[in-house]
Design a protein around this motif. Structure first.
Motif, PDB file in Angstrom:
ATOM      1  N   THR A  32      34.873  82.080 -27.696  1.00 37.57           N
ATOM      2  CA  THR A  32      36.304  82.358 -27.844  1.00 37.57           C
ATOM      3  C   THR A  32      36.871  81.753 -29.125  1.00 37.57           C
ATOM      4  N   ARG A  35      37.397  84.012 -32.223  1.00 43.96           N
ATOM      5  CA  ARG A  35      38.268  85.131 -31.869  1.00 43.96           C
ATOM      6  C   ARG A  35      39.701  84.661 -31.692  1.00 43.96           C
ATOM      7  N   VAL A 180      35.170  90.511 -34.042  1.00 43.02           N
ATOM      8  CA  VAL A 180      33.801  90.744 -33.566  1.00 43.02           C
ATOM      9  C   VAL A 180      33.083  91.791 -34.416  1.00 43.02           C
ATOM     10  N   ALA A 192      30.361  88.979 -25.520  1.00 40.68           N
ATOM     11  CA  ALA A 192      31.578  88.189 -25.703  1.00 40.68           C
ATOM     12  C   ALA A 192      31.770  87.246 -24.522  1.00 40.68           C
ATOM     13  N   LEU A 230      38.560  94.065 -26.889  1.00 39.14           N
ATOM     14  CA  LEU A 230      37.167  93.897 -27.309  1.00 39.14           C
ATOM     15  C   LEU A 230      36.381  95.193 -27.130  1.00 39.14           C
ATOM     16  N   VAL A 235      32.622  96.222 -28.259  1.00 36.09           N
ATOM     17  CA  VAL A 235      31.847  95.321 -27.411  1.00 36.09           C
ATOM     18  C   VAL A 235      31.561  96.003 -26.075  1.00 36.09           C
TER      19      VAL A 235
END
Length: 593
Positions: A32, A35, A180, A192, A230, A235
């Motif tokens: 995390t 991000r 990402v 993730a 995401l 992702v």
């Protein structure tokens, strides 16, 4: 002096990787920290197009990318290992490398992440964890994402060490999802890490998670919004790993809240319908023993929505009652064994099975991994440990084996002597005193538990979808699935790397399995692959090759005879491999969602 306009700032985030008791960020994981930091910078006015993200491995491999470090107006480094281990997907930054980042950067430099708890002279378990600013301008003693936001707001002049709140995380988690796309593993081999809470209601002597305070929970819609962002960024693999106890989500920090988990998991499935992995990490066994019915319902909800191969890590830490008492450990060996039973019963079914009547297929049928199994963490070097401690732990594991229960993994490690915990020096002393006993005990666990347990969890013919091929060694190709504690898979021969294949298990090691591509092409399979199939030796494999081609697997099976199991490895009819049958086709929990 006029403060710089945030819209004019160039920012570089360098990810040196993190490993905490409830947070993992070594590739193929992305934590995390980078991000949320990227989201905080955007929230402070820095355009996405002016935020650059690099992993430390990228910088090692491509020196030209150091220009992004040198030229940035603000360079943010995130990293820190509080429970370091052995890593395959990436190598955490060394202190000298972190210093070089600070020396290279011409702009303002900010250091943060769990590194603030201490910086050792070795990334993998330094015994003396003396904090050092590593020549950065600023060290974030609170949350690095909050510091990044505040430092931009202040015109790069400074910040107050503070903890971010979940109103900020609700914004930053989604706003920073774009970063990402700059990860070198994106999109195919990236998972993730998702945070559902932080802090812990309990105070185990060796753990750093209580340093974050009492549990503080995000809302289900907040986490779902982050997954949505995401997913939009490509992702497809997710792990709810950033929490001390997934069962406590949406509750008071101790009691389970099945409805909150239903909202969380159902919401994730709704916004990311094409996800390939949905796993978790930490589950507290004491929650199961204290709240058995609510916990069972919550586990059923998780197993309904997750993907196979999921692991709930149990922090037993020690089965020795004296060690438990002296280190404030929460659960006894007997209680942990009962929690293992509950997870096996509520989550240990496989796609294609009916949990009430499992197994519902024949021994020769291909199968998937169980949906959710417990993992056991055993820590050595805790206060009160004696030679008897090893016997207590082995007796616990023997009980699991004798009852026919399944564990996805057994993690045996020596505690890290870490500044800020209650036993910073005790662990190092006990580790030295019991080094010989520890090595013998660990070897016995590998031989009597790990290998037979792998055979129990992954019997011959178990299909592992999406094994990402990583490296070659001694004529074998090795790879792993994405997920929680993925098993290392060896495939005979040298196959093209950087792609995924489905694999069927044919043999087991202590911490790895051997498999062949699934379904096996009997007309194209190598001699090594054919010989790996149970019942097919060198001679039969040669006969198979000589008599090619075959119209189908049944025709090929006639060549090797009934003792071989060729057809099951050439049959593509495994639930959930070519579709998402493991999710919509799964039995509903007792409380229908």
């Amino acid at each position: 002096m006029t403060a710089p306009d945030p819209s004019d700032l160039a920012v570089t985030i360098v990810d040196g990787y993190v490993d905490e008791p409830a947070h993992f960020g070594v590739p193929p994981y992305i934590s995390t920290y980078p991000r949320f930091t990227a989201g905080a910078l955007v929230d402070a006015g820095v355009p996405e197009s002016q935020i650059t993200y690099h992993t430390i491995d990228e910088l090692r491999d491509e020196r030209r990318k150091w220009a992004d470090v040198a030229d940035a107006d603000l360079m943010v480094y995130v990293g820190g290992m509080t429970v370091p281990g052995k890593y395959v997907g990436g190598t955490p930054a060394e202190p000298d490398e972190v210093r070089e980042l600070a020396w290279t950067a011409d702009g303002v430099t900010l250091l943060g992440g769990p590194v603030r708890f201490g910086v050792g002279e070795e990334n993998a378990g330094a015994q003396e964890m003396q904090r050092d600013d590593l020549d950065f301008d600023f060290l974030a003693m609170g949350d690095v994402e909050a510091a990044a936001y505040d430092i931009v707001e202040s015109g790069l002049e400074g910040f107050g060490n503070r903890i971010r709140d979940y109103d900020e995380v609700a914004r930053w988690s989604s706003m920073g999802a774009f970063v990402v796309e700059q990860h070198p593993n994106h999109p195919d081999y990236l998972i993730a890490e998702l945070e559902t809470s932080r802090g812990c209601a309990y105070r185990c002597s060796f753990c750093t998670e209580p340093m974050y305070g009492d549990p503080d929970f995000r809302t289900a819609p907040d986490v779902v919004s982050e997954v949505d962002a995401l997913s939009d960024a490509g992702v497809r693999h997710f792990r709810l790993g950033r929490q001390a106890d997934i069962l406590a989500f949406g509750g008071d920090g101790e009691a389970p809240n099945p409805d909150a988990l239903r909202q969380l998991y159902g919401g994730i499935r709704e916004v990311a319908p094409d996800l390939r992995t949905l796993h978790l990490d930490n589950m507290n066994p004491v929650t199961i023993t204290d709240y058995p019915e609510a916990s069972r319902e919550a586990i059923e909800v998780i197993a309904r929505h997750n993907t196979p191969g999921d692991t709930a890590a149990f922090g037993l830490e020690s089965a020795d009652p004296d060690v438990r008492e002296q280190n404030n450990l929460l659960v006894s060996a007997e209680e942990c064994l009962e929690a293992v039973r509950v997870v096996n019963e509520a989550g240990g079914w496989r796609p294609g099975e009916d949990p009430a009547n499992a197994p519902s297929f024949g021994d020769d049928a291909p199968r998937r991994l169980p949906k959710l199994l417990p993992g056991i963490n055993l820590v050595h070097g805790l206060e009160g440990e004696t030679a008897d401690t090893f016997e207590h732990n082995k007796n616990f594991l023997d009980s699991v084996m004798d009852e026919g229960l399944m564990l996805r993994r057994v993690n045996v490690r020596q505690v890290m002597a870490f500044e800020g915990t209650e036993m910073a020096e005790t662990g190092a002393r006990l580790a030295r005193e019991h080094k010989k006993e520890f090595q013998q005990y660990k070897r016995e666990v590998r031989e009597t538990v790990d290998r037979p347990m792998l055979e129990r969890v992954m019997p011959t013919g178990t299909v592992l979808p999406d094994v990402y091929l990583e490296y070659h060694e001694d004529g074998t190709t090795f790879g792993r699935q994405l997920g929680t504690y993925p098993i290392l898979v060896g495939i005979p021969g040298e196959h093209d790397l950087g792609r995924t294949v489905d694999v069927a298990v044919v043999d087991w090691g202590y911490r790895s399995v051997t498999g062949v591509p699934y379904p096996l092409d009997v007309n194209g399979a190598s001699m090594h692959e054919l010989r790996a199939i149970p019942g097919i030796g060198k001679s039969a494999a040669g006969d198979l090759v000589v008599n090619r081609p075959y119209a189908n697997a049944a025709e090929a099976a006639e060549v090797v005879g009934a003792d071989a199991s060729l057809e099951r490895f050439a049959d593509a009819g495994v639930p959930g491999v070519d579709s998402d049958a493991d999710y919509p086709g799964a039995p509903a929990p007792r409380s229908a969602d």
